[in-house]
Motif scaffolding. Structure first.
Motif, short mmCIF file in Angstrom:
data_model
loop_
_atom_site.label_atom_id
_atom_site.label_comp_id
_atom_site.label_asym_id
_atom_site.label_seq_id
_atom_site.Cartn_x
_atom_site.Cartn_y
_atom_site.Cartn_z
N SER A 205 40.50 -5.33 27.79
CA SER A 205 40.03 -6.08 27.02
C SER A 205 40.93 -6.65 26.04
CB SER A 205 38.73 -5.66 26.37
OG SER A 205 37.75 -6.64 25.84
N GLU A 277 33.63 -11.50 34.71
CA GLU A 277 32.91 -10.74 33.70
C GLU A 277 33.33 -11.19 32.43
OE1 GLU A 277 33.21 -6.75 34.93
OE2 GLU A 277 32.05 -7.23 37.15
N ARG A 317 34.55 -2.83 14.22
CA ARG A 317 35.55 -3.11 14.98
C ARG A 317 36.88 -2.71 13.97
NH1 ARG A 317 37.47 -7.03 16.91
NH2 ARG A 317 38.49 -6.26 18.82
N TYR A 376 30.96 -7.89 20.34
CA TYR A 376 31.20 -6.51 19.91
C TYR A 376 30.91 -6.51 18.27
CZ TYR A 376 33.17 -6.68 24.59
OH TYR A 376 33.17 -6.90 25.86
N1 LLP Z 1 33.51 -5.99 32.75
C1 LLP Z 1 33.82 -4.59 32.42
C2 LLP Z 1 33.60 -3.77 33.43
C3 LLP Z 1 33.92 -4.32 31.06
O1 LLP Z 1 34.14 -2.97 30.94
C4 LLP Z 1 34.08 -4.95 29.87
C5 LLP Z 1 34.46 -4.71 28.51
C6 LLP Z 1 34.01 -6.62 30.24
C7 LLP Z 1 33.83 -7.01 31.51
C8 LLP Z 1 34.16 -7.60 29.24
O2 LLP Z 1 35.36 -7.56 28.84
P1 LLP Z 1 35.72 -8.92 27.74
O3 LLP Z 1 35.98 -10.13 28.44
O4 LLP Z 1 34.82 -8.74 26.65
O5 LLP Z 1 37.02 -8.28 27.22
N2 LLP Z 1 34.23 -2.82 22.08
C9 LLP Z 1 35.51 -3.16 22.16
C10 LLP Z 1 35.54 -4.28 23.56
C11 LLP Z 1 35.10 -3.18 24.70
C12 LLP Z 1 35.34 -3.87 25.96
C13 LLP Z 1 34.72 -2.99 26.91
N3 LLP Z 1 34.49 -3.35 28.23
C14 LLP Z 1 35.96 -4.32 21.02
O6 LLP Z 1 35.15 -4.51 20.14
O7 LLP Z 1 36.98 -4.77 21.01
#
Ligand code: LLP
Length: 422
Positions: A205, A277, A317, A376
């Protein structure tokens, strides 16, 4: 681009001054912009379709911001949902996102969750290990259905902003290796309870460099070609989320157009439906956390603390990932900027949003906005220190609605009970 801009010297969300929301709903409060959510989704969708990708499934990662009104806003534009728990599947369905646009991912799904997802008829269950695949097979067979699955592969590529959110290296808990994926895919195509429809990956991410993504996606393409060469049908390739957003002083992330163009290049000529996703890139800059200054506390040793009514339980965060959020006064006062330590009231030193941040003068009662808090933020909030969850407000044009109310203290306490012997 987002829709949080000054209007007559005061920060507004679309056409609603943030001060109005703070006065009506209280602080701390999350405020989301419909126009920004819509814009981010359509920019990404148009970029992906413009890159010649056939009918991509854009399954918004619900974990980024699971508020039903946010899901409804995106669902109305055709977004699907990437979910990681029964709760998220239920949210997506409740927001009107059809099951055929829902992907169910996650390293440890329980039997009950798998059964629920199968009964709901989700488009794809991303299985992350051999034991999980066996479990899905057994539960589907018991129900007399074939579960549509994708095998999640761990491409062993390093990417992502922070060690706690990088997922694509082989030492991480996510997914199986390429050779295991080939073996499992072949087995799945002979299992009574399984219908393998594709393969999936998600390497991390807040990724701000396309190179690791291109590398991982190229490897995924190779896997699809090998599976097809073995005579197996692969209809869908799920490339996960992970595209970073600008958190002001961070490296500038690639634009959705650059991201889409890279994918178009890597996937050229491969006849397949792609799934995505995205979470952060849709929601982060569509939300702010609005807080009030309780005190400006100057210590004789020289440090100056801006004590807010928002804390790490509201926005985790910075404490958890040392994340940097832009902090803006809602109505900036004239005067020279100076260094502040911006802190919350929770009894931990970790409850610090920023140290030595140069900010204009503040007085008690002023409002501040944490920018880029739409992803988040509320979704990771807790009631630590028995602080009720911050409410959520959705703005559209000159209107706003409270889309999650602040729980009362009575509601908070009513969830608990004394044990019979007390
Ligand atoms: N798909 C899967 C399998 C994931 O594990 C995640 C995020 C996403 C999609 C979406 O990712 P994005 O497009 O949002 O980067 N709490 C952390 C971020 C954790 C992300 C976990 N997985 C933060 O506040 O930075």
């Amino acid at each position: 681009m987002n829709h949080f801009e000054p209007r007559d010297g005061e920060l507004a969300c679309e056409d609603v001054p943030l001060r109005r929301i703070a006065e009506a709903v209280g602080t701390p409060v999350y405020v989301y912009s419909s126009a920004t959510l819509e814009r981010h989704f359509t920019v990404l969708r148009d970029a992906l379709t413009g890159a010649g990708l056939k009918d991509p499934l854009i399954a918004y990662a619900v974990k980024a911001n699971p508020n039903l009104a946010v899901l409804r806003t995106l669902g109305a534009l055709g977004a699907g949902a990437d979910t990681v728990s029964e709760g998220e599947v239920r949210r997506a369905l409740a927001a009107g996102i059809p099951a055929e646009r829902i992907v169910f991912s996650g390293v440890g799904k329980t039997a009950a969750e798998i059964a629920f997802a199968l009964d709901a008829g989700v488009a794809e269950i991303n299985v992350e290990s051999e034991p999980e695949m066996r479990l899905v097979d057994r539960i589907a067979a018991e129900r007399g259905v074939r579960a549509q699955i994708a095998i999640r592969v761990n491409p062993d590529v390093a990417a992502g902003g922070h060690a706690k959110i990088a997922t694509g290296k082989s030492e991480n808990k996510f997914g199986v290796s390429f050779s295991e994926a080939e073996r499992l895919y072949a087995q799945a195509s002979n299992a009574v309870g399984l219908k393998p429809v594709g393969v999936a990956c998600h390497i991390g991410s807040q990724i701000t460099d396309l190179a690791p993504m291109a590398e991982a996606f190229g490897k995924m393409r190779g896997l699809v070609e090998r599976l097809r060469a073995e005579g197996l049908s692969v209809e869908r390739l799920d490339l996960g989320g992970g595209l970073g957003v600008p958190y002001f002083n961070q490296p500038t992330p690639p634009s959705p157009a650059d991201y889409a163009a890279m994918i178009g290049r890597v996937m050229q000529g491969l006849d397949i439906q792609l799934a995505f996703e995205p979470g952060r890139v849709i929601a982060a800059n569509a939300g702010v956390l609005l807080a009030r200054v309780l005190h400006v506390h100057e210590r004789p040793e020289g440090r100056r603390f801006l004590v807010l009514d928002a804390a790490m339980n509201d926005l985790l965060r910075p404490a958890m990932y040392d994340a940097w959020h832009d902090i803006r006064p809602v109505a900036p006062r004239a005067g020279e900027a100076g260094p502040y330590d911006v802190v919350g009231p929770v009894c931990e030193t970790g409850d610090t949003f920023a140290r030595d941040r140069a900010l204009p003068p503040f007085e008690a009662g002023d409002l501040v906005a944490f920018m880029s808090a739409g992803a988040y933020g509320a979704s990771m909030a807790s009631e630590y220190n028995s602080r009720p969850l911050a409410p959520e407000v959705l703005v559209k044009g000159d209107r706003y609605a409270v889309v999650r109310a602040r729980p009362t203290y009575e509601e908070m306490l009513a969830r608990e009970a004394a044990a019979p012997w007390l």
